[in-house]
Write a protein that holds these residues in place. Structure first.
Motif, PDB file in Angstrom:
ATOM      1  N   ASP A  11       0.933  -1.333   0.074  1.00  0.00           N
ATOM      2  CA  ASP A  11      -0.072  -0.143   0.014  1.00  0.00           C
ATOM      3  C   ASP A  11       0.979   1.385   0.092  1.00  0.00           C
ATOM      4  O   ASP A  11       0.689   2.307   0.499  1.00  0.00           O
ATOM      5  N   MET A  73      -0.127   3.552   3.156  1.00  0.00           N
ATOM      6  CA  MET A  73      -0.828   2.947   4.423  1.00  0.00           C
ATOM      7  C   MET A  73      -0.384   2.091   5.209  1.00  0.00           C
ATOM      8  O   MET A  73      -0.787   2.086   6.602  1.00  0.00           O
ATOM      9  N   SER A  74       0.630   1.392   5.038  1.00  0.00           N
ATOM     10  CA  SER A  74       1.202   0.426   5.817  1.00  0.00           C
ATOM     11  C   SER A  74       2.155   1.180   6.855  1.00  0.00           C
ATOM     12  O   SER A  74       2.126   0.852   8.044  1.00  0.00           O
ATOM     13  N   TRP A  75       2.846   2.425   6.375  1.00  0.00           N
ATOM     14  CA  TRP A  75       3.325   2.914   7.460  1.00  0.00           C
ATOM     15  C   TRP A  75       2.384   3.738   8.374  1.00  0.00           C
ATOM     16  O   TRP A  75       2.398   3.730   9.534  1.00  0.00           O
ATOM     17  N   GLU A  76       1.255   4.276   7.821  1.00  0.00           N
ATOM     18  CA  GLU A  76       0.044   4.936   8.696  1.00  0.00           C
ATOM     19  C   GLU A  76      -0.489   3.720   9.801  1.00  0.00           C
ATOM     20  O   GLU A  76      -0.830   4.127  10.936  1.00  0.00           O
ATOM     21  N   LYS A  77      -0.648   2.925   9.271  1.00  0.00           N
ATOM     22  CA  LYS A  77      -1.364   1.528  10.207  1.00  0.00           C
ATOM     23  C   LYS A  77      -0.277   0.847  10.879  1.00  0.00           C
ATOM     24  O   LYS A  77      -0.776  -0.127  11.522  1.00  0.00           O
ATOM     25  N   GLY A  78       0.776   1.236  10.844  1.00  0.00           N
ATOM     26  CA  GLY A  78       1.949   0.530  11.709  1.00  0.00           C
ATOM     27  C   GLY A  78       2.258  -0.799  11.088  1.00  0.00           C
ATOM     28  O   GLY A  78       2.823  -1.589  12.111  1.00  0.00           O
ATOM     29  N   ARG A  79       2.031  -1.072   9.952  1.00  0.00           N
ATOM     30  CA  ARG A  79       2.183  -2.529   9.515  1.00  0.00           C
ATOM     31  C   ARG A  79       3.560  -2.630   8.739  1.00  0.00           C
ATOM     32  O   ARG A  79       3.899  -3.634   8.379  1.00  0.00           O
ATOM     33  N   ALA A 102       4.319   9.577   5.306  1.00  0.00           N
ATOM     34  CA  ALA A 102       4.380   8.757   6.515  1.00  0.00           C
ATOM     35  C   ALA A 102       5.790   7.976   6.462  1.00  0.00           C
ATOM     36  O   ALA A 102       6.311   7.679   7.817  1.00  0.00           O
ATOM     37  N   SER A 125       2.872  13.144  13.929  1.00  0.00           N
ATOM     38  CA  SER A 125       3.106  11.781  13.488  1.00  0.00           C
ATOM     39  C   SER A 125       4.502  11.540  13.718  1.00  0.00           C
ATOM     40  O   SER A 125       4.582  10.412  14.028  1.00  0.00           O
TER      41      SER A 125
END
Length: 188
Positions: A11, A73-79, A102, A125
């Motif tokens: 993502d 999104m993986s950075w945003e969601k911590g994944r 992110a 952030s």
């Protein structure tokens, strides 16, 4: 030949590196190498499926001029996978490290932004990462920041991010400037 390693995550924000990769590869002849945590394909936020050249573990700072990390999104969601070892490996070799959106905050978490001017999506952030203590050097601005071999930018700034990365690696030539002027026309 100038080589850039791009660390992709599932993502990833494809628009954040699109200009850098297109101008770098097509107009400037830079070698672009993509990597993912395990070397497996990833899909961008926009649905582009990318088969990488290698895994993060294959990225050695001495083999490249820069490490570029797009947000997503993986950075945003911590994944997203932890890039601390790779980032510090590049910095130990004196190589440029660049993060946008992110990913700039993820770089904050590695501690490399604590002593250089930097920016990102927002200070909060960055502060969400335990290894970050550089808030006094944070620049709340819409353009990318280059300081001490590190480039950071908010996700809305792929143009200035590209310019600063090219400057950082010594690829900001008259040809690069000419190509980038066309992309900047809408900002005038």
């Amino acid at each position: 030949m100038t080589r850039i390693a791009i660390a992709l995550a599932e993502d990833f924000a494809d628009w954040e590196i699109a200009l850098l990769t297109a101008v770098g590869r097509s107009f400037l002849g830079l070698e672009i190498v993509t990597a993912t945590p395990d070397g497996a394909p990833v899909t961008s936020m926009g649905g582009l499926r990318v088969t990488p050249d290698c895994a993060y573990g294959d990225l050695a700072g001495e083999d490249f001029d820069a490490l570029v990390v797009p947000g997503g999104m993986s950075w945003e969601k911590g994944r997203a996978a932890d890039l601390t070892g790779v980032v510090h490996g590049f910095r130990a070799q004196g190589k440029t490290v660049a993060g946008i959106c992110a990913a700039a905050s993820a770089l904050a978490g590695t501690g490399i932004l604590n002593t250089v001017a930097h920016t990102g999506n927002n200070l909060a952030s960055h502060k969400a990462y335990g290894g970050y203590s550089g808030e006094a050097l944070y620049k709340d601005q819409p353009q990318a920041v280059f300081d001490g071999g590190i480039v950071t930018a908010p996700g809305t700034s792929p143009f200035t991010f590209t310019v600063e990365v090219l400057k950082a690696i010594g690829a900001w030539t008259s040809e690069a400037e000419m190509e980038m002027q066309g992309f900047a026309a809408e900002f005038r």
